[in-house]
Motif scaffolding. Structure first.
Motif, PDB file in Angstrom:
ATOM      1  N   LEU A  50       3.394   7.331  -0.929  1.00 30.93           N
ATOM      2  CA  LEU A  50       3.892   8.052  -2.095  1.00 30.93           C
ATOM      3  C   LEU A  50       4.422   7.096  -3.157  1.00 30.93           C
ATOM      4  O   LEU A  50       4.184   7.291  -4.363  1.00 30.93           O
ATOM      5  N   GLU A  51       5.132   6.065  -2.736  1.00 31.20           N
ATOM      6  CA  GLU A  51       5.643   5.076  -3.698  1.00 31.20           C
ATOM      7  C   GLU A  51       4.507   4.503  -4.536  1.00 31.20           C
ATOM      8  O   GLU A  51       4.617   4.351  -5.752  1.00 31.20           O
ATOM      9  N   HIS A  52       3.389   4.174  -3.881  1.00 36.04           N
ATOM     10  CA  HIS A  52       2.223   3.677  -4.602  1.00 36.04           C
ATOM     11  C   HIS A  52       1.653   4.741  -5.538  1.00 36.04           C
ATOM     12  O   HIS A  52       1.345   4.481  -6.708  1.00 36.04           O
ATOM     13  N   LEU A  53       1.498   5.942  -5.012  1.00 34.87           N
ATOM     14  CA  LEU A  53       0.762   6.992  -5.706  1.00 34.87           C
ATOM     15  C   LEU A  53       1.446   7.466  -6.985  1.00 34.87           C
ATOM     16  O   LEU A  53       0.776   7.825  -7.959  1.00 34.87           O
ATOM     17  N   LEU A  54       2.780   7.453  -6.991  1.00 34.79           N
ATOM     18  CA  LEU A  54       3.492   7.974  -8.150  1.00 34.79           C
ATOM     19  C   LEU A  54       3.249   7.153  -9.416  1.00 34.79           C
ATOM     20  O   LEU A  54       3.428   7.653 -10.526  1.00 34.79           O
ATOM     21  N   PHE A  55       2.811   5.905  -9.269  1.00 33.90           N
ATOM     22  CA  PHE A  55       2.513   5.080 -10.441  1.00 33.90           C
ATOM     23  C   PHE A  55       1.139   5.378 -11.035  1.00 33.90           C
ATOM     24  O   PHE A  55       0.784   4.798 -12.071  1.00 33.90           O
ATOM     25  N   GLU A 121      -5.802   4.954  -4.133  1.00 28.66           N
ATOM     26  CA  GLU A 121      -4.630   4.247  -3.637  1.00 28.66           C
ATOM     27  C   GLU A 121      -4.644   4.119  -2.119  1.00 28.66           C
ATOM     28  O   GLU A 121      -4.031   3.209  -1.558  1.00 28.66           O
ATOM     29  N   ARG A 122      -5.382   5.021  -1.458  1.00 31.44           N
ATOM     30  CA  ARG A 122      -5.528   4.899  -0.006  1.00 31.44           C
ATOM     31  C   ARG A 122      -6.161   3.547   0.336  1.00 31.44           C
ATOM     32  O   ARG A 122      -5.717   2.852   1.255  1.00 31.44           O
ATOM     33  N   ASP A 123      -7.165   3.157  -0.452  1.00 31.09           N
ATOM     34  CA  ASP A 123      -7.812   1.872  -0.206  1.00 31.09           C
ATOM     35  C   ASP A 123      -6.852   0.710  -0.448  1.00 31.09           C
ATOM     36  O   ASP A 123      -6.888  -0.309   0.266  1.00 31.09           O
ATOM     37  N   VAL A 124      -5.985   0.839  -1.463  1.00 38.04           N
ATOM     38  CA  VAL A 124      -5.007  -0.206  -1.752  1.00 38.04           C
ATOM     39  C   VAL A 124      -4.033  -0.359  -0.580  1.00 38.04           C
ATOM     40  O   VAL A 124      -3.726  -1.472  -0.140  1.00 38.04           O
ATOM     41  N   VAL A 125      -3.537   0.765  -0.081  1.00 36.92           N
ATOM     42  CA  VAL A 125      -2.587   0.716   1.031  1.00 36.92           C
ATOM     43  C   VAL A 125      -3.261   0.175   2.284  1.00 36.92           C
ATOM     44  O   VAL A 125      -2.664  -0.614   3.044  1.00 36.92           O
ATOM     45  N   LEU A 126      -4.506   0.571   2.532  1.00 33.43           N
ATOM     46  CA  LEU A 126      -5.223   0.044   3.689  1.00 33.43           C
ATOM     47  C   LEU A 126      -5.420  -1.464   3.577  1.00 33.43           C
ATOM     48  O   LEU A 126      -5.352  -2.187   4.585  1.00 33.43           O
ATOM     49  N   SER A 127      -5.631  -1.954   2.349  1.00 32.39           N
ATOM     50  CA  SER A 127      -5.733  -3.401   2.153  1.00 32.39           C
ATOM     51  C   SER A 127      -4.405  -4.080   2.457  1.00 32.39           C
ATOM     52  O   SER A 127      -4.368  -5.178   3.027  1.00 32.39           O
ATOM     53  N   GLU A 128      -3.300  -3.420   2.081  1.00 29.22           N
ATOM     54  CA  GLU A 128      -1.977  -3.969   2.380  1.00 29.22           C
ATOM     55  C   GLU A 128      -1.748  -4.028   3.892  1.00 29.22           C
ATOM     56  O   GLU A 128      -1.195  -5.006   4.416  1.00 29.22           O
ATOM     57  N   ILE A 129      -2.178  -2.986   4.595  1.00 31.48           N
ATOM     58  CA  ILE A 129      -2.039  -2.974   6.047  1.00 31.48           C
ATOM     59  C   ILE A 129      -2.878  -4.082   6.677  1.00 31.48           C
ATOM     60  O   ILE A 129      -2.433  -4.776   7.602  1.00 31.48           O
ATOM     61  N   ALA A 130      -4.086  -4.278   6.151  1.00 32.46           N
ATOM     62  CA  ALA A 130      -4.945  -5.350   6.672  1.00 32.46           C
ATOM     63  C   ALA A 130      -4.302  -6.707   6.439  1.00 32.46           C
ATOM     64  O   ALA A 130      -4.369  -7.596   7.303  1.00 32.46           O
ATOM     65  N   SER A 164      -3.169   6.381  10.494  1.00 31.68           N
ATOM     66  CA  SER A 164      -2.375   7.414   9.832  1.00 31.68           C
ATOM     67  C   SER A 164      -2.660   7.489   8.342  1.00 31.68           C
ATOM     68  O   SER A 164      -2.743   8.573   7.769  1.00 31.68           O
ATOM     69  N   VAL A 165      -2.825   6.333   7.693  1.00 34.38           N
ATOM     70  CA  VAL A 165      -3.096   6.329   6.249  1.00 34.38           C
ATOM     71  C   VAL A 165      -4.501   6.855   5.968  1.00 34.38           C
ATOM     72  O   VAL A 165      -4.723   7.577   4.992  1.00 34.38           O
ATOM     73  N   THR A 166      -5.462   6.534   6.816  1.00 34.90           N
ATOM     74  CA  THR A 166      -6.831   7.023   6.628  1.00 34.90           C
ATOM     75  C   THR A 166      -6.885   8.540   6.715  1.00 34.90           C
ATOM     76  O   THR A 166      -7.609   9.201   5.948  1.00 34.90           O
ATOM     77  N   GLU A 167      -6.114   9.109   7.620  1.00 37.89           N
ATOM     78  CA  GLU A 167      -6.179  10.551   7.857  1.00 37.89           C
ATOM     79  C   GLU A 167      -5.216  11.360   6.987  1.00 37.89           C
ATOM     80  O   GLU A 167      -5.332  12.586   6.919  1.00 37.89           O
ATOM     81  N   MET A 168      -4.277  10.717   6.318  1.00 43.61           N
ATOM     82  CA  MET A 168      -3.257  11.455   5.573  1.00 43.61           C
ATOM     83  C   MET A 168      -3.845  12.208   4.389  1.00 43.61           C
ATOM     84  O   MET A 168      -4.600  11.656   3.590  1.00 43.61           O
ATOM     85  N   SER A 169      -3.483  13.466   4.265  1.00 39.56           N
ATOM     86  CA  SER A 169      -4.022  14.298   3.192  1.00 39.56           C
ATOM     87  C   SER A 169      -3.112  14.283   1.976  1.00 39.56           C
ATOM     88  O   SER A 169      -1.925  13.958   2.061  1.00 39.56           O
ATOM     89  N   ARG A 170      -3.665  14.672   0.856  1.00 40.52           N
ATOM     90  CA  ARG A 170      -2.889  14.792  -0.382  1.00 40.52           C
ATOM     91  C   ARG A 170      -1.789  15.838  -0.210  1.00 40.52           C
ATOM     92  O   ARG A 170      -0.680  15.688  -0.723  1.00 40.52           O
ATOM     93  N   ASP A 171      -2.065  16.896   0.546  1.00 41.66           N
ATOM     94  CA  ASP A 171      -1.070  17.957   0.757  1.00 41.66           C
ATOM     95  C   ASP A 171       0.156  17.432   1.484  1.00 41.66           C
ATOM     96  O   ASP A 171       1.293  17.770   1.123  1.00 41.66           O
ATOM     97  N   VAL A 172      -0.041  16.595   2.505  1.00 40.00           N
ATOM     98  CA  VAL A 172       1.091  16.036   3.241  1.00 40.00           C
ATOM     99  C   VAL A 172       1.959  15.188   2.322  1.00 40.00           C
ATOM    100  O   VAL A 172       3.197  15.289   2.334  1.00 40.00           O
TER     101      VAL A 172
END
Length: 430
Positions: A50-55, A121-130, A164-172
Motif C-alpha cells: 500500500l505504501e508503494h501504491l499510494l504514490f 507496482e506488484r512487479d516493483v515490490v516483487l523486485s524488492e523482495i528478490a 503473498s504479494v503475487t496473490e494479493m488482490s486490489r480489494d485486500v
C-alpha cells in the motif's frame, strides 16, 4: 513543541526550529506489517504494498504530477513501512510547507489504487523482495525474527513474500487502507521554520470533511509486555553459497517504554554498539575474525529483541561464536565496568543530540513519540537525563535477566544443516 487533537482524533504536533530554512512534514499512521495477520490471511505484505501504491496517483494528481510538484520546489517526497508504523514525508523549504502538507495528505488519503497500477507496482515490490533474497543480512534478520518470535504478529518480513504479494488482490489492499488509514490512528508531524497555526490551517484544508466524528475507532494495539515462548528449535540454518558466514543471535528483551529501556541501550552499546564495544574490540580489533560485528536493541509496543550480528569467513565462525558466548556470560555474571558505563552513556548522548540536528530527524522524533506513547521521553532534555540516570547496577541486573535465558541463533552460509556448524555455535544456542 505544540500539539492539537482535531475532530476525528487526528493529532497535529509541530516544533519550531530556530535558524532553520526548511521544514519536514510527516503523516504517520499507526499501522505496520504486524497488523496484517489479524486482518486477512492473504494480506501479508499489504502495509508495504500500500505504501508503494499510494504514490501512483490520486483523484487530483497523477503519479507524474506528484513527483513534479515536489521537484519543482527542490523538495523530497518518500515513505517507509515498519512492523508497527507507516510514514509518508516531505522535506521542503519553509516557504513550501502548505504545498508539502497538501501533497502528503492527498497521497495518503486519496490514493486511487487503480487496478492497472496495482499490477505495475506488484512487479516493483516483487523486485524488492528478490533484492532482499539476494542479501544475506536481510535474509538472516527475517530468519532470526521468525525463529525467535514464532507465531507472534511481529514475525515475518515487512515486504511479505513472493507468494503473498503475487496473490494479493486490489480489494485486500483497498480494504486494508480503509480500515487503518483513519484520523484517529494518524499523526501529522512538522518540524522546521513553521508556526503551529499555519500548519493547522493547512492540515484542516487537506483533511476536509474527514475531521468529523469521535476519536475512538475501537482499535487498540497491545500495550502490555508479553513473554515470548522459548522456541522449540533455537538454531536455524539457511544453506546459501556465500563467501561469508552470517550469524545473528539474541534473546527476547524489553518492550518500548519499559522503565529499564535506557539500561538496555547502555547494555547493547557496551556489547556491540561502537568501535570501543566489547565485541568490536575482541572479534575485530584483537583477533581479526570479522569485518562487521554489532549489537542492536529493538523495542516494540509489547516486546523487544536484543541481538548480535557477525559476518566472518566460514572457517572462523567457531572462534567468533566462542567469543560471543564468553562475552554474554561475562556480562551476565559481572555486568559492565565504570569506564564502560561512562563511555556508553556519552556515546548515547552524542547519538541523541547529533541525530536531531536536522528538521527531518526532529519531525521523526515528534511523530514517533506521539504514536509510541507517553512513557517515552517528552523531549531531548528528558531523554538525556534518563541515559545519565542509568547505573552499573541497572545494567548488571538487566544483563543477568536477559542472558540467563536460552539464546536463539540463525545462520546464513555454506552449511547444509546444523550438523555442519562448528560446535561452539551449536553450544551457544544449545
Amino acid at each position: 513543541m505544540a500539539r492539537t487533537v482535531l475532530p476525528g482524533g487526528l493529532r497535529v504536533v509541530t516544533e519550531h526550529v530556530p535558524g532553520a530554512r526548511s521544514a519536514a512534514v510527516g503523516l504517520w499512521v499507526d499501522v505496520g506489517s504486524r497488523d496484517e495477520q489479524g486482518f486477512d490471511p492473504s494480506s501479508r505484505g499489504a502495509a508495504h504494498f500500500l505504501e508503494h501504491l499510494l504514490f501512483k496517483g490520486t483523484a487530483r494528481r497523477s503519479a507524474r504530477r506528484i513527483a513534479e510538484e515536489l521537484d519543482a520546489v527542490g523538495g523530497d517526497l518518500n515513505a517507509f513501512t515498519t512492523k508497527e508504523q507507516t510514514c509518508f514525508y516531505a522535506h521542503v523549504l519553509d516557504t513550501d510547507v502548505a504545498l508539502a502538507v497538501d501533497v502528503v495528505c492527498d497521497v495518503v488519503l486519496n490514493g486511487v489504487m487503480a487496478a492497472e497500477d496495482v499490477e505495475l507496482e506488484r512487479d516493483v515490490v516483487l523486485s524488492e523482495i528478490a533484492g532482499r533474497d539476494e542479501d544475506p543480512e536481510d535474509l538472516l534478520a527475517d530468519d532470526f525474527d521468525d525463529l525467535l518470535l514464532g507465531e507472534h504478529p511481529l514475525a515475518g518480513p515487512v515486504v511479505g513474500s513472493e507468494e503473498s504479494v503475487t496473490e494479493m488482490s486490489r480489494d485486500v489492499i483497498a480494504r486494508f487502507h480503509a480500515a487503518h488509514y483513519v484520523p484517529s490512528r494518524s499523526v501529522l508531524a512538522v518540524a522546521g521554520n513553521v508556526t503551529h497555526a499555519s500548519v493547522l490551517e493547512a492540515v484542516v484544508e487537506a483533511f476536509g470533511d474527514r475531521l468529523t466524528g469521535g476519536i475512538d475507532d475501537g482499535w487498540v494495539r497491545p500495550d502490555t509486555a508479553v513473554v515470548v515462548p522459548t522456541p522449540a528449535q533455537r538454531l536455524a540454518v539457511r544453506d546459501e553459497d556465500t563467501e561469508q558466514a552470517h550469524v545473528m543471535l539474541g534473546v527476547p528483551s524489553l518492550r518500548r517504554g519499559d522503565p529499564r529501556w535506557e539500561a538496555q541501550l547502555v547494555l547493547s552499546t557496551v556489547l556491540g554498539g561502537g568501535t570501543s564495544s566489547r565485541l568490536f574490540q575482541e572479534i575485530r580489533e584483537s583477533r581479526g575474525l570479522a569485518y562487521s560485528v554489532y549489537s542492536a536493541a529493538t523495542g516494540y509496543s509489547d516486546l523487544g529483541v536484543l541481538n548480535v550480528y557477525v559476518g566472518c569467513a566460514p572457517d572462523r565462525l567457531g572462534t567468533a561464536a566462542g567469543v560471543l558466548r564468553t562475552q554474554l556470560a561475562e556480562l551476565a555474571r559481572h555486568g559492565v565496568t565504570d569506564d564502560e558505563l561512562v563511555r556508553s552513556r556519552g556515546q548515547l548522548r552524542g547519538e541523541y543530540v547529533l541525530g536531531l540536528e536536522d528538521t527531518p530527524s526532529r519531525m521523526s522524533w515528534l511523530g514517533r513519540r506521539e504514536l509510541e506513547g507517553a512513557r517515552l521521553p517528552l523531549d531531548l532534555t528528558e531523554a538525556l537525563a534518563r541515559v545519565d540516570a542509568v547505573t552499573s547496577a541497572d545494567v548488571a541486573d538487566l544483563a543477568a535477566d536477559l542472558f540467563d535465558t536460552p539464546v536463539t541463533a540463525a545462520v546464513v552460509g555454506p552449511y547444509a544443516d546444523a550438523d555442519d556448524l562448528p560446535d561452539e555455535l551449536r553450544e551457544v544456542a544449545g
